[in-house]
Design a protein around this motif. Sequence first.
Motif, PDB file in Angstrom:
ATOM      1  N   ILE A  60       0.865  -1.181   0.000  1.00 39.05           N
ATOM      2  CA  ILE A  60       0.000   0.000   0.000  1.00 39.05           C
ATOM      3  C   ILE A  60       0.904   1.234   0.000  1.00 39.05           C
ATOM      4  CG2 ILE A  60      -1.946  -1.098   1.168  1.00 39.05           C
ATOM      5  CD1 ILE A  60      -0.927   0.134   3.778  1.00 39.05           C
ATOM      6  N   PRO A  61       0.447   2.351  -0.537  1.00 38.75           N
ATOM      7  CA  PRO A  61       1.267   3.561  -0.463  1.00 38.75           C
ATOM      8  C   PRO A  61       1.522   3.928   1.002  1.00 38.75           C
ATOM      9  CG  PRO A  61      -0.541   3.866  -1.997  1.00 38.75           C
ATOM     10  CD  PRO A  61      -0.796   2.568  -1.273  1.00 38.75           C
ATOM     11  N   LEU A  62       2.777   4.146   1.353  1.00 38.35           N
ATOM     12  CA  LEU A  62       3.135   4.512   2.724  1.00 38.35           C
ATOM     13  C   LEU A  62       3.365   6.020   2.786  1.00 38.35           C
ATOM     14  CD1 LEU A  62       5.708   1.676   3.535  1.00 38.35           C
ATOM     15  CD2 LEU A  62       3.304   1.804   4.208  1.00 38.35           C
ATOM     16  N   PRO A  63       2.635   6.718   3.652  1.00 36.84           N
ATOM     17  CA  PRO A  63       2.857   8.163   3.765  1.00 36.84           C
ATOM     18  C   PRO A  63       4.148   8.453   4.521  1.00 36.84           C
ATOM     19  CG  PRO A  63       1.236   7.445   5.364  1.00 36.84           C
ATOM     20  CD  PRO A  63       1.579   6.244   4.533  1.00 36.84           C
ATOM     21  N   ALA A  64       4.678   9.629   4.330  1.00 32.83           N
ATOM     22  CA  ALA A  64       5.869  10.041   5.070  1.00 32.83           C
ATOM     23  C   ALA A  64       5.551  10.046   6.558  1.00 32.83           C
ATOM     24  CB  ALA A  64       6.311  11.428   4.620  1.00 32.83           C
ATOM     25  N   GLY A  65       6.529   9.662   7.344  1.00 31.82           N
ATOM     26  CA  GLY A  65       6.324   9.677   8.788  1.00 31.82           C
ATOM     27  C   GLY A  65       7.238   8.708   9.500  1.00 31.82           C
ATOM     28  N   ARG A  66       7.015   8.568  10.791  1.00 31.89           N
ATOM     29  CA  ARG A  66       7.846   7.742  11.658  1.00 31.89           C
ATOM     30  C   ARG A  66       7.449   6.264  11.542  1.00 31.89           C
ATOM     31  NH1 ARG A  66      10.607   9.765  15.645  1.00 31.89           N
ATOM     32  NH2 ARG A  66       9.239  11.559  15.747  1.00 31.89           N
ATOM     33  N   VAL A  67       8.472   5.424  11.429  1.00 37.26           N
ATOM     34  CA  VAL A  67       8.278   3.977  11.400  1.00 37.26           C
ATOM     35  C   VAL A  67       9.034   3.396  12.586  1.00 37.26           C
ATOM     36  CG1 VAL A  67       8.705   1.850  10.115  1.00 37.26           C
ATOM     37  CG2 VAL A  67       8.064   3.926   8.896  1.00 37.26           C
ATOM     38  N   ARG A  68       8.353   2.618  13.389  1.00 34.24           N
ATOM     39  CA  ARG A  68       8.972   1.952  14.541  1.00 34.24           C
ATOM     40  C   ARG A  68       9.153   0.483  14.198  1.00 34.24           C
ATOM     41  NH1 ARG A  68       8.607   4.539  19.559  1.00 34.24           N
ATOM     42  NH2 ARG A  68       8.316   2.543  20.569  1.00 34.24           N
ATOM     43  N   SER A  78       7.808 -11.840  23.173  1.00 30.36           N
ATOM     44  CA  SER A  78       7.354 -10.451  23.195  1.00 30.36           C
ATOM     45  C   SER A  78       8.087  -9.676  22.106  1.00 30.36           C
ATOM     46  CB  SER A  78       7.634  -9.821  24.572  1.00 30.36           C
ATOM     47  OG  SER A  78       9.027  -9.715  24.776  1.00 30.36           O
ATOM     48  N   LEU A  79       7.525  -8.529  21.756  1.00 31.40           N
ATOM     49  CA  LEU A  79       8.168  -7.671  20.771  1.00 31.40           C
ATOM     50  C   LEU A  79       9.141  -6.744  21.475  1.00 31.40           C
ATOM     51  CD1 LEU A  79       5.240  -6.712  18.364  1.00 31.40           C
ATOM     52  CD2 LEU A  79       7.112  -8.295  17.958  1.00 31.40           C
ATOM     53  N   GLU A  80      10.350  -6.674  20.925  1.00 32.99           N
ATOM     54  CA  GLU A  80      11.409  -5.846  21.487  1.00 32.99           C
ATOM     55  C   GLU A  80      11.698  -4.716  20.509  1.00 32.99           C
ATOM     56  OE1 GLU A  80      15.757  -7.185  21.505  1.00 32.99           O
ATOM     57  OE2 GLU A  80      15.023  -7.703  23.507  1.00 32.99           O
ATOM     58  N   PHE A  81      11.588  -3.474  20.960  1.00 36.20           N
ATOM     59  CA  PHE A  81      11.841  -2.300  20.125  1.00 36.20           C
ATOM     60  C   PHE A  81      13.317  -2.271  19.745  1.00 36.20           C
ATOM     61  CE2 PHE A  81      13.220   2.178  19.939  1.00 36.20           C
ATOM     62  CZ  PHE A  81      12.454   2.610  18.869  1.00 36.20           C
ATOM     63  N   ILE A  82      13.608  -2.138  18.411  1.00 29.55           N
ATOM     64  CA  ILE A  82      15.009  -2.097  17.982  1.00 29.55           C
ATOM     65  C   ILE A  82      15.374  -0.808  17.244  1.00 29.55           C
ATOM     66  CG2 ILE A  82      15.322  -4.595  17.947  1.00 29.55           C
ATOM     67  CD1 ILE A  82      15.012  -4.479  14.890  1.00 29.55           C
ATOM     68  N   GLY A  83      14.405   0.039  16.949  1.00 31.45           N
ATOM     69  CA  GLY A  83      14.747   1.310  16.313  1.00 31.45           C
ATOM     70  C   GLY A  83      13.577   1.951  15.610  1.00 31.45           C
ATOM     71  N   GLU A  84      13.815   3.190  15.180  1.00 31.73           N
ATOM     72  CA  GLU A  84      12.802   3.918  14.432  1.00 31.73           C
ATOM     73  C   GLU A  84      13.483   4.910  13.516  1.00 31.73           C
ATOM     74  OE1 GLU A  84      10.240   5.913  17.217  1.00 31.73           O
ATOM     75  OE2 GLU A  84      11.693   7.465  17.630  1.00 31.73           O
ATOM     76  N   ASP A  85      12.765   5.288  12.472  1.00 30.79           N
ATOM     77  CA  ASP A  85      13.288   6.248  11.515  1.00 30.79           C
ATOM     78  C   ASP A  85      12.101   6.954  10.883  1.00 30.79           C
ATOM     79  OD1 ASP A  85      15.097   7.670   9.964  1.00 30.79           O
ATOM     80  OD2 ASP A  85      15.653   5.987   8.686  1.00 30.79           O
ATOM     81  N   VAL A  86      12.383   8.007  10.163  1.00 33.66           N
ATOM     82  CA  VAL A  86      11.351   8.726   9.420  1.00 33.66           C
ATOM     83  C   VAL A  86      11.556   8.420   7.947  1.00 33.66           C
ATOM     84  CG1 VAL A  86      10.445  11.000   8.834  1.00 33.66           C
ATOM     85  CG2 VAL A  86      11.232  10.541  11.157  1.00 33.66           C
ATOM     86  N   ILE A  87      10.483   7.996   7.279  1.00 36.24           N
ATOM     87  CA  ILE A  87      10.557   7.685   5.851  1.00 36.24           C
ATOM     88  C   ILE A  87       9.836   8.750   5.051  1.00 36.24           C
ATOM     89  CG2 ILE A  87      10.729   5.201   6.250  1.00 36.24           C
ATOM     90  CD1 ILE A  87       7.766   5.000   5.284  1.00 36.24           C
ATOM     91  N   ASP A  88      10.155   8.814   3.775  1.00 35.21           N
ATOM     92  CA  ASP A  88       9.472   9.704   2.846  1.00 35.21           C
ATOM     93  C   ASP A  88       8.256   8.956   2.298  1.00 35.21           C
ATOM     94  OD1 ASP A  88       8.914  11.896   1.312  1.00 35.21           O
ATOM     95  OD2 ASP A  88      10.700  11.764   0.058  1.00 35.21           O
ATOM     96  N   HIS A  89       7.402   9.648   1.549  1.00 35.21           N
ATOM     97  CA  HIS A  89       6.281   8.984   0.888  1.00 35.21           C
ATOM     98  C   HIS A  89       6.837   7.857   0.025  1.00 35.21           C
ATOM     99  CE1 HIS A  89       3.447  12.018   2.174  1.00 35.21           C
ATOM    100  NE2 HIS A  89       4.250  12.967   1.700  1.00 35.21           N
TER     101      HIS A  89
END
Length: 194
Positions: A60-68, A78-89
Amino acid sequence: IELFDQAKALPAKKLLVYYGAPGYSAWGGPYTERDYGTAANKKVDVYLEFRNAKAQGLGIPLPAGRVRVAKLDSADDSLEFIGEDVIDHTPKDEDVRIKLGSAFDVVGERRQMEFRVDTTAKWIEEDIEVRVRNQKPDQAVAVIVKETLYRWTQWTITRRSGEFEKQDARTVHFPVRIAPKGEAVVRYTVRYTW
Protein backbone atom coordinates in the motif's frame (compact mmCIF):
# COMPACT_ATOMS: atom_id res chain seq x y z
CA ILE A 1 -2.23 6.75 17.07
CA GLU A 2 -1.27 4.06 14.60
CA LEU A 3 -2.14 4.77 10.98
CA PHE A 4 -1.86 1.13 9.85
CA ASP A 5 -2.03 -2.26 11.50
CA GLN A 6 1.32 -3.79 12.35
CA ALA A 7 3.07 -5.58 9.50
CA LYS A 8 4.16 -8.86 11.08
CA ALA A 9 6.90 -11.25 9.95
CA LEU A 10 7.99 -8.79 7.26
CA PRO A 11 10.89 -10.24 5.25
CA ALA A 12 13.69 -7.71 5.44
CA LYS A 13 17.45 -7.65 5.14
CA LYS A 14 19.89 -5.95 7.44
CA LEU A 15 22.52 -3.70 5.86
CA LEU A 16 25.65 -2.33 7.49
CA VAL A 17 26.98 0.83 5.83
CA TYR A 18 30.21 2.66 6.69
CA TYR A 19 30.16 6.24 5.42
CA GLY A 20 33.50 7.63 6.56
CA ALA A 21 33.34 11.17 5.13
CA PRO A 22 29.69 12.21 4.82
CA GLY A 23 28.36 15.63 3.96
CA TYR A 24 30.94 17.05 1.58
CA SER A 25 30.28 18.28 -1.94
CA ALA A 26 32.01 20.47 -4.52
CA TRP A 27 30.46 23.83 -5.35
CA GLY A 28 31.98 26.36 -7.72
CA GLY A 29 35.34 24.69 -8.22
CA PRO A 30 37.53 21.77 -7.23
CA TYR A 31 38.60 21.42 -3.59
CA THR A 32 42.38 21.57 -3.75
CA GLU A 33 42.93 22.04 -0.02
CA ARG A 34 44.61 18.89 1.34
CA ASP A 35 42.69 18.66 4.62
CA TYR A 36 39.21 19.37 3.27
CA GLY A 37 36.95 16.43 4.07
CA THR A 38 39.52 14.35 5.96
CA ALA A 39 37.67 14.35 9.30
CA ALA A 40 36.30 10.82 9.57
CA ASN A 41 33.26 9.24 11.12
CA LYS A 42 33.87 5.94 12.99
CA LYS A 43 30.28 4.68 13.17
CA VAL A 44 28.90 1.93 10.98
CA ASP A 45 25.16 2.48 10.43
CA VAL A 46 22.58 -0.31 10.59
CA TYR A 47 19.71 -0.27 8.09
CA LEU A 48 16.72 -2.50 7.55
CA GLU A 49 15.57 -2.79 3.93
CA PHE A 50 12.36 -4.32 2.65
CA ARG A 51 10.05 -4.16 -0.35
CA ASN A 52 6.69 -2.43 0.05
CA ALA A 53 4.86 -5.23 -1.78
CA LYS A 54 1.69 -7.22 -1.20
CA ALA A 55 3.68 -10.47 -1.15
CA GLN A 56 5.57 -9.12 1.89
CA GLY A 57 2.40 -8.16 3.75
CA LEU A 58 2.29 -4.50 2.71
CA GLY A 59 1.72 -3.27 -0.86
CA ILE A 60 0.00 0.00 0.00
CA PRO A 61 1.27 3.56 -0.46
CA LEU A 62 3.13 4.51 2.72
CA PRO A 63 2.86 8.16 3.76
CA ALA A 64 5.87 10.04 5.07
CA GLY A 65 6.32 9.68 8.79
CA ARG A 66 7.85 7.74 11.66
CA VAL A 67 8.28 3.98 11.40
CA ARG A 68 8.97 1.95 14.54
CA VAL A 69 10.64 -1.45 14.23
CA ALA A 70 10.33 -4.32 16.69
CA LYS A 71 11.84 -7.79 16.73
CA LEU A 72 10.34 -10.91 18.27
CA ASP A 73 12.23 -11.92 21.42
CA SER A 74 12.36 -15.71 21.34
CA ALA A 75 12.88 -15.92 25.12
CA ASP A 76 9.37 -14.73 25.97
CA ASP A 77 7.62 -14.20 22.58
CA SER A 78 7.35 -10.45 23.19
CA LEU A 79 8.17 -7.67 20.77
CA GLU A 80 11.41 -5.85 21.49
CA PHE A 81 11.84 -2.30 20.12
CA ILE A 82 15.01 -2.10 17.98
CA GLY A 83 14.75 1.31 16.31
CA GLU A 84 12.80 3.92 14.43
CA ASP A 85 13.29 6.25 11.51
CA VAL A 86 11.35 8.73 9.42
CA ILE A 87 10.56 7.68 5.85
CA ASP A 88 9.47 9.70 2.85
CA HIS A 89 6.28 8.98 0.89
CA THR A 90 6.79 5.51 -0.58
CA PRO A 91 4.57 4.06 -3.31
CA LYS A 92 3.73 0.37 -3.34
CA ASP A 93 6.24 -2.02 -4.93
CA GLU A 94 9.20 0.20 -3.99
CA ASP A 95 12.05 -0.44 -1.54
CA VAL A 96 12.08 1.10 1.94
CA ARG A 97 15.31 1.62 3.90
CA ILE A 98 15.07 2.40 7.61
CA LYS A 99 18.10 3.52 9.64
CA LEU A 100 17.99 1.74 13.00
CA GLY A 101 21.09 3.33 14.53
CA SER A 102 24.78 2.49 14.66
CA ALA A 103 26.49 -0.82 15.33
CA PHE A 104 28.52 -0.90 18.53
CA ASP A 105 30.64 -3.92 17.56
CA VAL A 106 31.55 -2.94 13.97
CA VAL A 107 33.63 0.22 13.54
CA GLY A 108 35.31 2.05 10.69
CA GLU A 109 38.30 4.26 10.15
CA ARG A 110 38.97 6.40 7.05
CA ARG A 111 42.33 8.03 6.36
CA GLN A 112 43.88 10.06 3.58
CA MET A 113 47.23 8.37 2.88
CA GLU A 114 48.60 10.62 0.12
CA PHE A 115 47.52 13.82 -1.58
CA ARG A 116 48.96 15.33 -4.77
CA VAL A 117 47.75 18.38 -6.62
CA ASP A 118 48.87 20.31 -9.70
CA THR A 119 46.62 23.31 -10.24
CA THR A 120 48.47 24.31 -13.42
CA ALA A 121 47.86 20.92 -15.05
CA LYS A 122 44.43 20.83 -13.35
CA TRP A 123 44.46 17.53 -11.47
CA ILE A 124 44.28 16.15 -7.94
CA GLU A 125 45.19 12.63 -6.84
CA GLU A 126 44.22 11.28 -3.45
CA ASP A 127 44.97 7.88 -1.86
CA ILE A 128 42.36 6.75 0.65
CA GLU A 129 42.46 3.84 3.07
CA VAL A 130 39.35 2.60 4.87
CA ARG A 131 39.53 -0.02 7.62
CA VAL A 132 36.42 -1.68 8.98
CA ARG A 133 36.73 -3.92 12.05
CA ASN A 134 34.25 -6.57 13.14
CA GLN A 135 34.46 -7.10 16.90
CA LYS A 136 31.73 -9.76 16.94
CA PRO A 137 33.34 -12.93 18.33
CA ASP A 138 31.29 -15.45 16.33
CA GLN A 139 29.57 -13.73 13.39
CA ALA A 140 30.88 -12.59 10.02
CA VAL A 141 29.38 -9.39 8.63
CA ALA A 142 28.91 -7.81 5.20
CA VAL A 143 29.51 -4.06 5.11
CA ILE A 144 29.07 -1.53 2.33
CA VAL A 145 31.90 1.02 2.40
CA LYS A 146 30.25 4.14 0.94
CA GLU A 147 32.57 6.79 -0.46
CA THR A 148 31.59 10.18 -1.84
CA LEU A 149 34.10 11.56 -4.34
CA TYR A 150 33.51 15.16 -3.31
CA ARG A 151 36.56 17.09 -4.55
CA TRP A 152 35.28 17.56 -8.10
CA THR A 153 32.75 16.24 -10.59
CA GLN A 154 35.18 14.58 -13.01
CA TRP A 155 36.96 11.65 -11.38
CA THR A 156 38.53 8.29 -12.17
CA ILE A 157 39.52 5.60 -9.73
CA THR A 158 42.97 4.64 -10.99
CA ARG A 159 43.86 1.97 -8.39
CA ARG A 160 41.76 -0.06 -6.01
CA SER A 161 42.12 -3.02 -3.68
CA GLY A 162 38.73 -4.51 -4.60
CA GLU A 163 35.68 -4.15 -6.77
CA PHE A 164 33.32 -1.19 -6.42
CA GLU A 165 29.87 -0.26 -7.67
CA LYS A 166 29.19 3.23 -8.98
CA GLN A 167 25.92 4.43 -7.41
CA ASP A 168 25.69 7.86 -9.02
CA ALA A 169 27.93 10.64 -10.37
CA ARG A 170 29.69 11.11 -6.99
CA THR A 171 29.15 7.92 -4.94
CA VAL A 172 30.80 4.49 -5.01
CA HIS A 173 30.23 1.42 -2.84
CA PHE A 174 32.94 -1.09 -1.95
CA PRO A 175 31.23 -4.22 -0.59
CA VAL A 176 33.36 -6.15 1.94
CA ARG A 177 32.86 -9.27 4.03
CA ILE A 178 34.58 -9.39 7.42
CA ALA A 179 35.25 -12.52 9.48
CA PRO A 180 34.52 -12.60 13.22
CA LYS A 181 37.14 -10.53 15.09
CA GLY A 182 38.50 -9.58 11.65
CA GLU A 183 39.23 -6.50 9.59
CA ALA A 184 38.70 -5.47 5.96
CA VAL A 185 40.87 -2.85 4.29
CA VAL A 186 39.76 -0.87 1.23
CA ARG A 187 42.39 1.19 -0.56
CA TYR A 188 41.88 3.29 -3.65
CA THR A 189 43.38 6.18 -5.57
CA VAL A 190 41.10 8.72 -7.18
CA ARG A 191 42.22 11.24 -9.79
CA TYR A 192 40.17 14.42 -10.31
CA THR A 193 40.59 16.55 -13.44
CA TRP A 194 39.09 19.86 -14.53
